[in-house]
Design a protein around this motif. Structure first.
Motif, PDB file in Angstrom:
ATOM      1  N   GLU A 189      17.657  52.307  83.749  1.00 23.48           N
ATOM      2  CA  GLU A 189      17.701  51.245  82.402  1.00 23.48           C
ATOM      3  C   GLU A 189      18.884  51.831  81.435  1.00 23.48           C
ATOM      4  N   PHE A 190      18.893  53.225  81.461  1.00 25.55           N
ATOM      5  CA  PHE A 190      19.836  53.874  80.626  1.00 25.55           C
ATOM      6  C   PHE A 190      20.952  54.809  81.130  1.00 25.55           C
ATOM      7  N   GLY A 191      21.020  54.504  82.530  1.00 27.87           N
ATOM      8  CA  GLY A 191      22.205  54.853  83.462  1.00 27.87           C
ATOM      9  C   GLY A 191      22.570  56.288  83.451  1.00 27.87           C
ATOM     10  N   VAL A 192      21.297  57.186  83.503  1.00 25.08           N
ATOM     11  CA  VAL A 192      21.782  58.541  83.556  1.00 25.08           C
ATOM     12  C   VAL A 192      22.526  58.895  84.931  1.00 25.08           C
ATOM     13  N   ASN A 193      23.641  59.617  84.827  1.00 33.29           N
ATOM     14  CA  ASN A 193      24.546  59.904  85.612  1.00 33.29           C
ATOM     15  C   ASN A 193      24.031  60.794  86.968  1.00 33.29           C
ATOM     16  N   GLU A 194      23.247  61.651  86.598  1.00 39.47           N
ATOM     17  CA  GLU A 194      22.929  62.528  87.542  1.00 39.47           C
ATOM     18  C   GLU A 194      21.484  62.855  87.317  1.00 39.47           C
ATOM     19  N   VAL A 195      20.516  62.896  88.384  1.00 40.39           N
ATOM     20  CA  VAL A 195      19.071  63.453  88.238  1.00 40.39           C
ATOM     21  C   VAL A 195      18.862  64.581  89.173  1.00 40.39           C
ATOM     22  N   VAL A 196      18.219  65.583  88.543  1.00 40.70           N
ATOM     23  CA  VAL A 196      18.182  66.744  89.542  1.00 40.70           C
ATOM     24  C   VAL A 196      16.629  66.992  89.409  1.00 40.70           C
ATOM     25  N   LEU A 197      16.090  66.863  90.817  1.00 43.18           N
ATOM     26  CA  LEU A 197      14.564  67.068  90.903  1.00 43.18           C
ATOM     27  C   LEU A 197      14.509  68.472  91.099  1.00 43.18           C
ATOM     28  N   THR A 198      13.451  69.321  90.761  1.00 38.41           N
ATOM     29  CA  THR A 198      13.369  70.526  91.162  1.00 38.41           C
ATOM     30  C   THR A 198      11.885  70.913  90.978  1.00 38.41           C
ATOM     31  N   ASN A 199      11.627  72.171  91.291  1.00 43.42           N
ATOM     32  CA  ASN A 199      10.220  72.797  91.227  1.00 43.42           C
ATOM     33  C   ASN A 199      10.535  74.211  90.783  1.00 43.42           C
ATOM     34  N   LEU A 200       9.393  74.834  90.660  1.00 43.53           N
ATOM     35  CA  LEU A 200       9.154  76.301  90.209  1.00 43.53           C
ATOM     36  C   LEU A 200       9.931  77.128  91.136  1.00 43.53           C
ATOM     37  N   LYS A 201      10.471  76.872  92.221  1.00 42.58           N
ATOM     38  CA  LYS A 201      10.936  77.821  93.115  1.00 42.58           C
ATOM     39  C   LYS A 201      12.405  77.620  93.202  1.00 42.58           C
ATOM     40  N   LYS A 202      12.671  76.653  92.326  1.00 45.77           N
ATOM     41  CA  LYS A 202      14.113  76.527  92.096  1.00 45.77           C
ATOM     42  C   LYS A 202      14.988  75.475  93.332  1.00 45.77           C
ATOM     43  N   ASP A 203      14.125  74.884  94.102  1.00 47.41           N
ATOM     44  CA  ASP A 203      14.503  74.046  95.170  1.00 47.41           C
ATOM     45  C   ASP A 203      15.166  72.735  94.553  1.00 47.41           C
ATOM     46  N   LEU A 204      16.514  72.420  94.392  1.00 52.53           N
ATOM     47  CA  LEU A 204      17.206  71.337  93.932  1.00 52.53           C
ATOM     48  C   LEU A 204      17.210  70.201  94.729  1.00 52.53           C
TER      49      LEU A 204
END
Length: 141
Positions: free
Chosen positions: A100-115
């Motif tokens: 809805e708010f048109g976020v350009n980039e979404v980065v999914l991650t975890n505590l191990k810094k997998d992106l």
């Protein structure tokens, strides 16, 4: 702003810090989010649970709603972090709000810094939009 990698590192740190404020006495599952606006401001969020589960709120929506409540409506990058084996994935409600708010980039991650970097279309390929409310079909369904 810095390079894309430096920007993601900064947002990762902010999301991880926000995760510490999680109110999750029922699930014990902490989530953090950091949202960069196009104006350069950063808004954070963490999940907040309620004994009436339907009243709980996710970190992603809190970050976006905080930004909108402060007058921001154009978003660059959202980083979401959880203590998960693989990069955390937003729930369906959060995906719809992100779209809805048109976020350009979404980065999914975890505590191990997998992106895992994603666009809104990758995250929610057939999202509902305001165009449907206007009688237009933006998804060609």
């Amino acid at each position: 702003m810095k390079t894309n990698q430096e920007k993601i590192e900064l947002l990762y740190g902010k999301a991880k810090e926000a995760m510490k404020n999680s109110y999750s006495p029922y699930s014990k599952f902490k989530v953090g989010a950091a949202l960069l606006t196009k104006s350069g401001k950063i808004y954070t969020g963490t999940n907040i649970e309620n004994a009436s589960y339907g009243l709980s709120m996710c970190a992603e929506r809190i970050a976006i709603f905080k930004a909108v409540s402060e007058g921001e409506t154009e978003f660059e990058t959202l980083v979401v972090i959880g203590d998960t084996e693989t990069p955390i994935s937003p729930c369906g409600a959060c995906r719809q709000v992100i779209a809805e708010f048109g976020v350009n980039e979404v980065v999914l991650t975890n505590l191990k810094k997998d992106l895992k970097k994603m666009s809104v279309k990758e995250l929610l390929p057939y999202g509902f939009s305001g165009e449907e409310l206007d009688g237009k079909d933006s998804n060609n369904r």
